[in-house]
Design a protein around this motif. Sequence first.
Motif, PDB file in Angstrom:
ATOM      1  N   SER A  47      35.058 -24.959  31.282  1.00 33.78           N
ATOM      2  CA  SER A  47      36.434 -25.222  30.738  1.00 33.78           C
ATOM      3  C   SER A  47      37.108 -26.155  32.371  1.00 33.78           C
ATOM      4  CB  SER A  47      36.475 -24.118  31.259  1.00 33.78           C
ATOM      5  OG  SER A  47      36.609 -22.828  31.852  1.00 33.78           O
ATOM      6  N   ARG A  48      36.118 -26.557  32.743  1.00 29.69           N
ATOM      7  CA  ARG A  48      36.227 -27.492  33.987  1.00 29.69           C
ATOM      8  C   ARG A  48      36.780 -28.497  34.608  1.00 29.69           C
ATOM      9  NH1 ARG A  48      36.016 -21.574  34.725  1.00 29.69           N
ATOM     10  NH2 ARG A  48      37.391 -20.126  35.521  1.00 29.69           N
ATOM     11  N   THR A  49      35.641 -29.557  33.888  1.00 29.39           N
ATOM     12  CA  THR A  49      35.124 -30.094  33.319  1.00 29.39           C
ATOM     13  C   THR A  49      34.636 -31.277  33.315  1.00 29.39           C
ATOM     14  OG1 THR A  49      33.638 -32.187  35.364  1.00 29.39           O
ATOM     15  CG2 THR A  49      32.832 -30.317  34.168  1.00 29.39           C
ATOM     16  N   ARG A  50      34.846 -32.487  33.025  1.00 26.59           N
ATOM     17  CA  ARG A  50      34.497 -33.190  31.511  1.00 26.59           C
ATOM     18  C   ARG A  50      33.467 -33.745  31.966  1.00 26.59           C
ATOM     19  NH1 ARG A  50      39.149 -37.020  29.545  1.00 26.59           N
ATOM     20  NH2 ARG A  50      38.022 -36.899  27.930  1.00 26.59           N
ATOM     21  N   LEU A  51      33.044 -33.516  33.044  1.00 26.37           N
ATOM     22  CA  LEU A  51      31.483 -34.348  33.010  1.00 26.37           C
ATOM     23  C   LEU A  51      30.546 -33.701  32.384  1.00 26.37           C
ATOM     24  CD1 LEU A  51      31.336 -34.233  36.943  1.00 26.37           C
ATOM     25  CD2 LEU A  51      31.522 -35.945  35.437  1.00 26.37           C
ATOM     26  N   PRO A  52      29.569 -34.176  32.158  1.00 24.21           N
ATOM     27  CA  PRO A  52      28.219 -34.012  30.922  1.00 24.21           C
ATOM     28  C   PRO A  52      27.693 -32.603  31.977  1.00 24.21           C
ATOM     29  CG  PRO A  52      27.893 -35.900  31.418  1.00 24.21           C
ATOM     30  CD  PRO A  52      29.275 -35.866  32.307  1.00 24.21           C
ATOM     31  N   LEU A  53      27.300 -31.720  30.628  1.00 26.89           N
ATOM     32  CA  LEU A  53      27.043 -30.304  31.665  1.00 26.89           C
ATOM     33  C   LEU A  53      24.769 -30.295  31.198  1.00 26.89           C
ATOM     34  CD1 LEU A  53      29.386 -27.907  31.549  1.00 26.89           C
ATOM     35  CD2 LEU A  53      28.655 -29.347  33.774  1.00 26.89           C
ATOM     36  N   VAL A  54      24.058 -30.092  31.700  1.00 25.43           N
ATOM     37  CA  VAL A  54      22.920 -30.383  31.636  1.00 25.43           C
ATOM     38  C   VAL A  54      21.993 -28.762  32.028  1.00 25.43           C
ATOM     39  CG1 VAL A  54      20.953 -31.146  30.986  1.00 25.43           C
ATOM     40  CG2 VAL A  54      22.465 -32.299  31.659  1.00 25.43           C
ATOM     41  N   GLN A  55      21.524 -27.930  30.943  1.00 24.94           N
ATOM     42  CA  GLN A  55      20.977 -27.115  30.724  1.00 24.94           C
ATOM     43  C   GLN A  55      19.743 -26.945  31.438  1.00 24.94           C
ATOM     44  OE1 GLN A  55      21.057 -23.211  27.883  1.00 24.94           O
ATOM     45  NE2 GLN A  55      19.790 -22.458  29.809  1.00 24.94           N
ATOM     46  N   LEU A  56      18.902 -27.010  32.599  1.00 23.52           N
ATOM     47  CA  LEU A  56      17.508 -26.685  32.775  1.00 23.52           C
ATOM     48  C   LEU A  56      16.570 -26.018  32.185  1.00 23.52           C
ATOM     49  CD1 LEU A  56      17.702 -28.685  36.358  1.00 23.52           C
ATOM     50  CD2 LEU A  56      17.242 -29.244  33.916  1.00 23.52           C
ATOM     51  N   VAL A  57      15.281 -25.940  31.512  1.00 24.35           N
ATOM     52  CA  VAL A  57      14.891 -24.765  31.579  1.00 24.35           C
ATOM     53  C   VAL A  57      13.278 -25.261  32.217  1.00 24.35           C
ATOM     54  CG1 VAL A  57      15.715 -24.500  29.269  1.00 24.35           C
ATOM     55  CG2 VAL A  57      14.219 -26.404  28.993  1.00 24.35           C
ATOM     56  N   GLU A  58      12.758 -23.893  32.605  1.00 21.93           N
ATOM     57  CA  GLU A  58      11.667 -23.949  33.086  1.00 21.93           C
ATOM     58  C   GLU A  58      10.393 -23.932  32.114  1.00 21.93           C
ATOM     59  OE1 GLU A  58       9.247 -21.207  36.254  1.00 21.93           O
ATOM     60  OE2 GLU A  58      11.261 -20.974  35.986  1.00 21.93           O
ATOM     61  N   GLY A  59       9.874 -24.551  32.576  1.00 19.21           N
ATOM     62  CA  GLY A  59       8.495 -24.470  31.647  1.00 19.21           C
ATOM     63  C   GLY A  59       8.374 -25.576  30.281  1.00 19.21           C
ATOM     64  N   PRO A  60       7.493 -25.876  29.889  1.00 19.88           N
ATOM     65  CA  PRO A  60       7.231 -26.268  28.164  1.00 19.88           C
ATOM     66  C   PRO A  60       7.444 -24.985  27.205  1.00 19.88           C
ATOM     67  CG  PRO A  60       5.248 -25.420  29.095  1.00 19.88           C
ATOM     68  CD  PRO A  60       5.997 -25.864  30.383  1.00 19.88           C
ATOM     69  N   LEU A  61       8.553 -24.925  26.470  1.00 19.45           N
ATOM     70  CA  LEU A  61       8.714 -24.010  25.067  1.00 19.45           C
ATOM     71  C   LEU A  61       7.889 -24.340  24.144  1.00 19.45           C
ATOM     72  CD1 LEU A  61      12.264 -24.808  24.895  1.00 19.45           C
ATOM     73  CD2 LEU A  61      11.581 -22.670  25.842  1.00 19.45           C
ATOM     74  N   PRO A  62       6.923 -23.501  23.622  1.00 20.69           N
ATOM     75  CA  PRO A  62       6.448 -23.965  22.762  1.00 20.69           C
ATOM     76  C   PRO A  62       7.043 -24.417  21.287  1.00 20.69           C
ATOM     77  CG  PRO A  62       7.589 -20.953  23.042  1.00 20.69           C
ATOM     78  CD  PRO A  62       7.734 -22.175  23.833  1.00 20.69           C
ATOM     79  N   ALA A  63       6.469 -25.434  20.435  1.00 17.14           N
ATOM     80  CA  ALA A  63       6.374 -26.168  19.736  1.00 17.14           C
ATOM     81  C   ALA A  63       7.534 -25.594  18.506  1.00 17.14           C
ATOM     82  CB  ALA A  63       5.425 -27.173  18.966  1.00 17.14           C
ATOM     83  N   GLY A  64       8.812 -25.743  18.230  1.00 15.07           N
ATOM     84  CA  GLY A  64       9.548 -25.595  17.407  1.00 15.07           C
ATOM     85  C   GLY A  64      10.846 -24.268  18.250  1.00 15.07           C
TER      86      GLY A  64
END
Length: 70
Positions: A47-64
Amino acid sequence: MFSYSWSPAPRRWRALLASLDAAGLGSAGAPVFIQSFDADSLKWLRSRTRLPLVQLVEGPLPAGEPVPLP
């Protein structure tokens, strides 16, 4: 390239946004993406910026497996 260490304190997030604004990089269309592993950081920023926000995740996710979004 800007690098910033996230802290739970909103004053740090405000400082990041102020630094980006001062450098002319705080508006939509700037070549900046704000990335964080912390969903709460992204929720606060949404709610404070119009810049793109990216959520990083750790490690590989299971397929699907869906990626949890803020």
